[in-house]
Design an enzyme around this catalytic site. Sequence first.
Site, short mmCIF file in Angstrom:
data_model
loop_
_atom_site.label_atom_id
_atom_site.label_comp_id
_atom_site.label_asym_id
_atom_site.label_seq_id
_atom_site.Cartn_x
_atom_site.Cartn_y
_atom_site.Cartn_z
NE ARG A 123 -8.43 -7.90 15.93
CZ ARG A 123 -9.09 -9.07 15.81
NH1 ARG A 123 -9.85 -9.42 16.62
NH2 ARG A 123 -8.37 -10.70 14.81
NE ARG A 155 -17.05 -7.66 16.61
CZ ARG A 155 -16.91 -8.29 17.32
NH1 ARG A 155 -18.36 -9.12 16.94
NH2 ARG A 155 -15.87 -9.05 16.84
NE ARG A 182 -16.61 -2.29 9.40
CZ ARG A 182 -16.55 -3.66 10.38
NH1 ARG A 182 -15.99 -3.32 10.75
NH2 ARG A 182 -17.71 -4.13 9.58
CG ASP A 193 -7.83 -9.76 9.54
OD1 ASP A 193 -8.56 -9.47 11.10
OD2 ASP A 193 -7.65 -10.37 8.76
CE1 TYR A 241 -8.64 -17.81 10.16
CE2 TYR A 241 -6.42 -16.96 10.40
CZ TYR A 241 -7.92 -16.76 10.73
OH TYR A 241 -8.13 -16.61 12.28
#
Length: 365
Positions: free
Chosen positions: A46, A50, A59, A95, A170
């Site tokens: 990562r 962010r 973004r 992703d 998921y």
Amino acid sequence: MSTSPTAETTTTSEPAATSGPTTADSTLVRAARRQPVPRAPVWFMRQAGRSLPEYRAIREHVPMLESCRTPDLVTEITLQPVRRHGVDAAIFFSDIVVPLQAAGVDLDIVPGTGPVVAEPVRTRADLDRLPELTPEHVPDITRSVQQIVAELGATPLIGFAGAPFTLASYLVEGGPSKNHERTKAMMHGDPALWHDLCARLAQISRTFLRVQIEAGASAVQLFDSWVGHLNRSDYLRHVEPHSRSVLEGVADLGVPRIHFGVGTGELLLQMAQAGADVIGVDYRVSLTDAVERTGGRYAVQGNLDPALLFAPWPALEARVREIVAEGRQAPGHIFNLGHGVLPTTDPEVLTRVVQLVHEASALEA
Ligand code: 1CP
């Protein structure tokens, strides 16, 4: 640094003027192959995301999945942490659910939540609607990777995919899950359906990795983020054959394969033996224990606790130096965090960690 007895020294046969260093000479690829390196390679899970103001800016008005399917954005976001931190590898900005969406699964990545699947897969009829992935579904991924590797030059790009268990979680739960109860219920209640679902997901992940490698990725990481929720016997019976089919399914392409999960201290040997060159280690297990548990036969990647990036510098520095020292005992060491960068991390601390790892791991003159 790592001086494995089996390590070979490579020499370039071409004159330096016409062929400069390539990704095969990079510290990341060499460490993964257990070849000696002048200093430990470092990258962060990562690292794009962010924690970077330049990422938040780009973004701001673009939904996550749209940004993952737009080659110019993928290229820019992938390169941001390389420019800023001087890390030794880029990780492809995408992703684990992108190949599912590309194959036709109706899903979204919801800000603050993560992947949400419109119609969870819980029955045989649901599975029958889950398509295979073909390279024709993802021409944008090929283009993104080609653009990125052209920009990166001798710095390697790491491609990735989600492993069947984590993807299944998921799909079966319908979104992020704490206890994976419906997933485990299917695994134990309808093993035939479970195996067929995982076989389909293995096909999708294998194809997604092959597309990235064929477009120029120099290494790949298989993320089985949530598989630490299983015991060893369930892992071996219900998951390992499918993860193996992904890892072995890219072996012919010849790039190093990293296999990572969270809370997988009890599974390290089995995950390494599933077809990995490098075993990813989270922060709960020391690198020394990880080497011992995997018989000293695999390079290791890890394992700074991401929360320690919030500690005062002297405490953080001491921990980084300890990890570097433990890594010297491994047949190969790629410095990383024990899991992803937390969004509120100060990016300047990450840059400082990169410099410290390079300095602390450098071969004495
Ligand atoms: O709003 C945003 O910015 C979206 C947040 C985000 C980002 C930046 C998500 C949603 N995915 C990503 C990118 C991403 N995902 C990368 C890119 C590059 C990098 O590492 O720098 C990678 C490798 C992933 C892989 C991924 N997605 C994993 C495996 C890695 C891990 O963290 O264990 C998992 C489990 C996901 C699912 C996912 N996608 C996004 C979130 C918030 C989550 C986790 C949800 C949950 O808690 O279950």
